[in-house]
Design an enzyme around this catalytic site. Structure first.
Site, PDB file in Angstrom:
ATOM      1  N   SER A 144      15.690 -14.922  30.144  1.00 21.18           N
ATOM      2  CA  SER A 144      16.945 -14.371  30.665  1.00 21.18           C
ATOM      3  C   SER A 144      17.415 -15.228  31.825  1.00 21.18           C
ATOM      4  CB  SER A 144      16.724 -12.937  31.168  1.00 21.18           C
ATOM      5  OG  SER A 144      17.839 -12.499  31.929  1.00 21.18           O
ATOM      6  N   TYR A 157      11.815  -7.099  36.107  1.00 23.94           N
ATOM      7  CA  TYR A 157      12.356  -7.748  34.904  1.00 23.94           C
ATOM      8  C   TYR A 157      12.432  -9.271  35.115  1.00 23.94           C
ATOM      9  CZ  TYR A 157      15.750  -8.917  31.226  1.00 23.94           C
ATOM     10  OH  TYR A 157      16.383  -9.476  30.147  1.00 23.94           O
ATOM     11  N   ALA A 158      13.011  -9.682  36.256  1.00 23.91           N
ATOM     12  CA  ALA A 158      13.171 -11.114  36.528  1.00 23.91           C
ATOM     13  C   ALA A 158      11.815 -11.813  36.555  1.00 23.91           C
ATOM     14  CB  ALA A 158      13.909 -11.316  37.844  1.00 23.91           C
ATOM     15  N   ALA A 159      10.825 -11.166  37.165  1.00 22.01           N
ATOM     16  CA  ALA A 159       9.486 -11.768  37.237  1.00 22.01           C
ATOM     17  C   ALA A 159       8.885 -11.899  35.840  1.00 22.01           C
ATOM     18  CB  ALA A 159       8.580 -10.921  38.134  1.00 22.01           C
ATOM     19  N   SER A 160       9.098 -10.881  34.997  1.00 22.10           N
ATOM     20  CA  SER A 160       8.542 -10.965  33.639  1.00 22.10           C
ATOM     21  C   SER A 160       9.194 -12.110  32.864  1.00 22.10           C
ATOM     22  CB  SER A 160       8.720  -9.633  32.890  1.00 22.10           C
ATOM     23  OG  SER A 160      10.073  -9.395  32.536  1.00 22.10           O
ATOM     24  N   LYS A 161      10.490 -12.301  33.057  1.00 20.03           N
ATOM     25  CA  LYS A 161      11.193 -13.357  32.306  1.00 20.03           C
ATOM     26  C   LYS A 161      10.869 -14.742  32.875  1.00 20.03           C
ATOM     27  CE  LYS A 161      13.154 -10.610  29.354  1.00 20.03           C
ATOM     28  NZ  LYS A 161      12.762 -10.649  27.932  1.00 20.03           N
ATOM     29  N   ILE A 190      24.922  -9.975  27.515  1.00 17.73           N
ATOM     30  CA  ILE A 190      25.163  -9.784  26.084  1.00 17.73           C
ATOM     31  C   ILE A 190      25.443  -8.305  25.810  1.00 17.73           C
ATOM     32  CG2 ILE A 190      24.260 -10.212  23.756  1.00 17.73           C
ATOM     33  CD1 ILE A 190      24.591 -12.741  25.605  1.00 17.73           C
TER      34      ILE A 190
HETATM   35  N1  LIG Z   1      21.325  -8.038  26.352  1.00 11.40           N
HETATM   36  C1  LIG Z   1      21.282  -8.961  27.297  1.00 11.40           C
HETATM   37  O1  LIG Z   1      22.255  -9.172  28.043  1.00 11.40           O
HETATM   38  C2  LIG Z   1      20.033  -9.790  27.486  1.00 11.40           C
HETATM   39  C3  LIG Z   1      20.090 -10.801  28.453  1.00 11.40           C
HETATM   40  C4  LIG Z   1      18.953 -11.586  28.660  1.00 11.40           C
HETATM   41  C5  LIG Z   1      17.800 -11.365  27.921  1.00 11.40           C
HETATM   42  N2  LIG Z   1      17.788 -10.374  26.987  1.00 11.40           N
HETATM   43  C6  LIG Z   1      16.528 -10.158  26.274  1.00 11.40           C
HETATM   44  O2  LIG Z   1      16.736 -10.126  24.880  1.00 11.40           O
HETATM   45  C7  LIG Z   1      15.777  -9.255  24.266  1.00 11.40           C
HETATM   46  C8  LIG Z   1      16.506  -8.273  23.371  1.00 11.40           C
HETATM   47  O3  LIG Z   1      17.379  -7.499  24.169  1.00 11.40           O
HETATM   48  P1  LIG Z   1      18.582  -6.632  23.550  1.00 11.40           P
HETATM   49  O4  LIG Z   1      19.771  -6.952  24.354  1.00 11.40           O
HETATM   50  O5  LIG Z   1      18.595  -6.775  22.077  1.00 11.40           O
HETATM   51  O6  LIG Z   1      18.092  -5.186  23.980  1.00 11.40           O
HETATM   52  P2  LIG Z   1      18.088  -3.814  23.165  1.00 11.40           P
HETATM   53  O7  LIG Z   1      17.855  -2.767  24.180  1.00 11.40           O
HETATM   54  O8  LIG Z   1      19.295  -3.722  22.304  1.00 11.40           O
HETATM   55  O9  LIG Z   1      16.808  -3.995  22.234  1.00 11.40           O
HETATM   56  C9  LIG Z   1      15.507  -3.974  22.768  1.00 11.40           C
HETATM   57  C10 LIG Z   1      14.614  -3.354  21.713  1.00 11.40           C
HETATM   58  O10 LIG Z   1      13.257  -3.397  22.219  1.00 11.40           O
HETATM   59  C11 LIG Z   1      12.638  -2.206  21.801  1.00 11.40           C
HETATM   60  N3  LIG Z   1      11.482  -1.917  22.649  1.00 11.40           N
HETATM   61  C12 LIG Z   1      11.465  -1.543  23.945  1.00 11.40           C
HETATM   62  N4  LIG Z   1      10.208  -1.311  24.350  1.00 11.40           N
HETATM   63  C13 LIG Z   1       9.409  -1.576  23.279  1.00 11.40           C
HETATM   64  C14 LIG Z   1       8.020  -1.525  23.055  1.00 11.40           C
HETATM   65  N5  LIG Z   1       7.159  -1.127  24.011  1.00 11.40           N
HETATM   66  N6  LIG Z   1       7.552  -1.854  21.842  1.00 11.40           N
HETATM   67  C15 LIG Z   1       8.386  -2.228  20.853  1.00 11.40           C
HETATM   68  N7  LIG Z   1       9.723  -2.268  20.989  1.00 11.40           N
HETATM   69  C16 LIG Z   1      10.227  -1.958  22.205  1.00 11.40           C
HETATM   70  C17 LIG Z   1      13.711  -1.127  21.936  1.00 11.40           C
HETATM   71  O11 LIG Z   1      13.386   0.011  21.138  1.00 11.40           O
HETATM   72  C18 LIG Z   1      14.949  -1.878  21.435  1.00 11.40           C
HETATM   73  O12 LIG Z   1      15.163  -1.685  20.062  1.00 11.40           O
HETATM   74  C19 LIG Z   1      15.003  -8.605  25.398  1.00 11.40           C
HETATM   75  O13 LIG Z   1      13.773  -9.256  25.571  1.00 11.40           O
HETATM   76  C20 LIG Z   1      15.897  -8.822  26.594  1.00 11.40           C
HETATM   77  O14 LIG Z   1      15.180  -8.838  27.810  1.00 11.40           O
HETATM   78  C21 LIG Z   1      18.868  -9.577  26.751  1.00 11.40           C
END
Ligand SMILES: NC(=O)c1ccc[n+]([C@@H]2O[C@H](COP(=O)([O-])OP(=O)(O)OC[C@H]3O[C@@H](n4cnc5c(N)ncnc54)[C@H](O)[C@@H]3O)[C@@H](O)[C@H]2O)c1
Length: 251
Positions: A144, A157-161, A190
């Site tokens: 991210s 969150y930032a630390a994990s990423k 997004i």
């Molecule tokens: N949407 C953004 O703006 C954005 C920006 C940067 C990074 N990301 C990263 O992209 C990835 C996808 O994000 P997204 O936007 O599709 O989010 P989202 O919330 O639409 O989807 C995340 C999915 O992860 C699942 N989940 C959560 N905890 C879980 C667990 N313990 N075990 C299994 N599934 C689990 C949720 O049920 C969900 O379906 C993530 O890693 C997120 O950090 C997203």
């Protein structure tokens, strides 16, 4: 919206967080491109429904319940993939959480919980997947912009990423000699459920800071991931690709 096309015929893909925005868009793109896709998510009902909805596409799709923070649950997912397909060619751990909490107000358990899902879970899955990956296989992690710049109210969150960025590069060093490519994508803002509350609270501010003046779509992240997974990126390795409409560069 991306209309990208790829050929993933005869490839086996595993995507976690596949009931979510980015994982779901990627599952649809890979299945449309011929891959057999294993969709895994904590929300087993949603991910099974999403897999069923992909039934008319060239690639087979199955949905599997998964707690990405639980090693036994990950063992179960890898067992299913081994039994059904015998290998993993494309691996995208997309499961993640994005809670909000100032550092001073974050409990030890809240901190650990985010690391368990966003960072430990990716390590535990990839470690178990490696024996099923052969030369030509490819991994793309979801980091991210927060992992590069920090994110006010989201230190856990930032630390994990940020950890995932270092993990991705180290994996690339270790797996490259076996012909397994490892990269990451760092999305900006997004339009998915993950950011719905934050976009409602500060969407105008974020859009003003984004030179393309809009949020990204899950399909635009999916097409970048698919490029990195594909043979078109056969010499791209250990990279973290920004996809953010210019937000990172402008900030
Ligand atoms: N949407 C953004 O703006 C954005 C920006 C940067 C990074 N990301 C990263 O992209 C990835 C996808 O994000 P997204 O936007 O599709 O989010 P989202 O919330 O639409 O989807 C995340 C999915 O992860 C699942 N989940 C959560 N905890 C879980 C667990 N313990 N075990 C299994 N599934 C689990 C949720 O049920 C969900 O379906 C993530 O890693 C997120 O950090 C997203």
């Amino acid at each position: 919206m991306s209309g990208a096309t790829f050929d993933f015929s005869d490839r086996v893909a595993v995507i976690t967080g596949a009931a979510g925005g980015i994982g779901g868009a990627l599952a649809e793109l890979l299945a449309r491109s011929g891959a057999s896709v294993v969709l895994a998510d904590l929300d087993e009902t949603a991910v099974s429904a999403r897999a069923a909805a992909l039934a008319g596409l060239p690639g087979r799709a199955i949905g599997v319940g998964l707690d990405a923070a639980d090693p036994e649950s990950i063992d179960g997912l890898v067992d299913v993939v081994r039994e059904r397909f015998g290998r993993i060619d494309l691996l995208v751990p997309s499961a993640g959480v994005y809670p909000e909490s100032l550092v001073a107000e974050t409990s030890d358990e809240q901190w650990r919980s985010v690391q368990r899902i966003n960072l430990d879970g990716v390590f535990m899955l990839i470690k178990r997947a490696i024996p099923l990956m052969r030369s030509g296989a490819s991994i793309v992690n979801l980091t991210s912009v927060a992992g590069h710049r920090g994110s006010y109210g989201h230190a856990h969150y930032a630390a994990s990423k940020g950890g995932l960025i270092a993990f991705t590069r180290t994996l690339a060093l270790e797996l490259g000699p076996q012909g397994v490519r490892v990269n990451a994508v760092s999305p900006g803002i997004i339009d998915t459920a993950m950011t719905a509350d934050a976009r409602a609270a500060k969407g105008d501010e974020w859009i003003a800071a984004t030179p393309l003046r809009r949020d990204g779509t899950p399909e635009e992240i999916a097409s970048t991931i698919a490029f990195l997974l594909s043979d078109a990126a056969s010499f791209v390795h250990g990279e973290v690709v920004h996809v953010n409409g210019g937000l990172f560069m402008a900030g």
